[in-house]
Design an enzyme around this catalytic site. Structure first.
Site, PDB file in Angstrom:
ATOM      1  N   SER A   1      84.113  49.409 132.953  1.00 41.55           N
ATOM      2  CA  SER A   1      83.570  48.084 132.276  1.00 41.55           C
ATOM      3  C   SER A   1      82.660  48.725 131.075  1.00 41.55           C
ATOM      4  O   SER A   1      83.130  49.521 130.348  1.00 41.55           O
ATOM      5  CB  SER A   1      82.695  47.662 133.270  1.00 41.55           C
ATOM      6  OG  SER A   1      82.343  46.436 133.003  1.00 41.55           O
TER       7      SER A   1
ATOM      8  N   ASP B   1      91.048  39.424 135.873  1.00 38.43           N
ATOM      9  CA  ASP B   1      89.709  40.313 135.864  1.00 38.43           C
ATOM     10  C   ASP B   1      88.594  39.424 136.103  1.00 38.43           C
ATOM     11  O   ASP B   1      87.400  39.522 136.750  1.00 38.43           O
ATOM     12  CB  ASP B   1      89.525  40.924 134.594  1.00 38.43           C
ATOM     13  CG  ASP B   1      88.131  41.756 134.424  1.00 38.43           C
ATOM     14  OD1 ASP B   1      88.252  43.103 134.950  1.00 38.43           O
ATOM     15  OD2 ASP B   1      87.355  41.338 134.013  1.00 38.43           O
TER      16      ASP B   1
ATOM     17  N   HIS C   1      87.155  41.600 138.422  1.00 36.94           N
ATOM     18  CA  HIS C   1      86.471  42.859 137.837  1.00 36.94           C
ATOM     19  C   HIS C   1      85.697  43.745 138.874  1.00 36.94           C
ATOM     20  O   HIS C   1      85.791  44.940 138.718  1.00 36.94           O
ATOM     21  CB  HIS C   1      85.661  42.075 136.771  1.00 36.94           C
ATOM     22  CG  HIS C   1      84.873  43.150 135.887  1.00 36.94           C
ATOM     23  ND1 HIS C   1      85.790  43.742 135.006  1.00 36.94           N
ATOM     24  CD2 HIS C   1      83.426  43.519 135.803  1.00 36.94           C
ATOM     25  CE1 HIS C   1      84.824  44.566 134.518  1.00 36.94           C
ATOM     26  NE2 HIS C   1      83.782  44.676 134.842  1.00 36.94           N
TER      27      HIS C   1
END
Ligand SMILES: *[C@@H]1O[C@H](CO)[C@@H](O)[C@H](O)[C@H]1NC(C)=O
Ligand SMILES: *[C@@H]1O[C@H](CO)[C@@H](O)[C@H](O)[C@H]1NC(C)=O
Ligand SMILES: *[C@@H]1O[C@H](CO)[C@@H](O)[C@H](O)[C@H]1NC(C)=O
Length: 292
Positions: free
Chosen positions: A102, A218, A273
């Site tokens: 990320s 995501d 995610h």
């Protein structure tokens, strides 16, 4: 010293050399992991366990810095802080692999640009490499008074640039302000004049492989194609990596890496995610094969 003890010393040292050479720890390159926003080194816990099973003896170091709320500090400060902790690890003469999750993927791009590292493979695990423009739970939690359409008013200001997300906020409808204020992403891309751009590019090109992992489910990285260096144009249509200006001008080395066959892109459906670093199939199929 008698002849006997002399030859014993030689024998012992020969045995020792043999042992060192057959220790599996020397087979695989070390791995360094850098966490995402509001996260911490614990995000590498599953990878550490799985790696120990698949590649016993591999050393994985998950860096403990700027975790939880400190991950909201400006990106430049974070890169300097992480640099102090990883410079030696990333300069390992045997080569080393870097996995960054990320926001950590943007921290890592900064690191890979700033000094002449010896990173073999950089795995960018669902990172907003081309910026972020989306309403997410993170944004609602941090800035409840704003939505994606309005938050540029805050992010594109000196105050807003004190927040990591502001540093890579990429509003496709306010590109003039992005270029004026973005104190990190625009500079890293050399969209805003970066006096060190040649040096950044040279350092980034020390990479042998750039692995880009992301996917349509995501839910946080917006657009999700940002994990593959794609981004919205002013009509919110996706412009893929190869049609981006900074790709075409090769301003930080992406085009050269691509033409060298060094960019490997995975589009993985079905992963939210927060699950990228806990998903065994992703580890097995998209990460482990690179950790040689
Ligand atoms: C850019 O770097 C050069 C050499 O390091 C230096 O002489 C020059 O003053 C710098 N320019 C700016 C605008 O910072
Ligand atoms: C960065 O941009 C400037 C112009 O704004 C250009 O002169 C320079 O060559 C660029 N750097 C790279 C590495 O392309
Ligand atoms: C794990 O990843 C696979 C793809 O590799 C995906 O199909 C699956 O839905 C994912 N599961 C979770 C819980 O993220």
């Amino acid at each position: 010293m008698t002849r006997t003890s002399g030859s014993r010393v030689i024998l012992v040292s020969a045995l020792f050399t043999l042992l060192v050479e057959i220790t599996p720890a020397t087979k695989y390159k070390d791995v360094v992991f850098i966490h995402g926003i509001l996260g911490g080194p614990y995000e590498a816990d599953d990878f550490t366990q799985w790696l120990e099973k698949s590649h016993p003896g591999t050393k994985l170091t998950a860096i403990n810095d700027y975790d939880a709320l400190s991950s909201l500090w400006p990106m430049d400060a974070q890169v300097s802080g992480f640099e102090a902790k990883v410079k030696t690890l990333l300069s390992n003469p045997k080569g080393v692999h870097l996995i960054c999750f990320s926001q950590g993927g943007l921290v890592c791009r900064g690191l890979l640009s700033k000094f002449p590292h010896n990173v073999d493979t950089f795995i960018s695990l669902s990172s907003p490499q081309a910026g972020q423009y989306g309403d997410t739970s993170y944004l609602r939690y941090l800035f409840p008074q704003y939505v994606k359409k309005t938050i540029y008013k805050f992010f594109y200001s000196a105050e807003g640039q004190k927040w990591s997300v502001g540093n890579y906020w990429n509003d496709p409808h306010h590109q003039d302000l992005y270029l004026k204020y973005s104190a990190y992403l625009a500079i890293l891309n050399n969209q805003t004049y970066n006096n060190n751009s040649q040096e950044y590019r040279t350092n980034f090109l020390h990479l042998k492989n750039l692995v880009l992992i992301g996917g349509p489910n995501d839910g946080v990285i917006t657009p999700w194609q940002s994990s593959h260096f794609g981004f919205y144009d002013e009509n919110e249509k996706i412009v893929e990596m190869r049609n981006q200006e900074w790709y075409k001008s090769d301003s930080f080395g992406l085009k050269t890496l691509d033409q060298r066959g060094s960019i490997h892109t995975y589009s993985v459906p079905g992963v939210a995610h927060i699950n990228w670093h806990t998903n065994y199939t992703v580890f097995q199929n998209n990460i482990l094969p690179w950790l040689t």
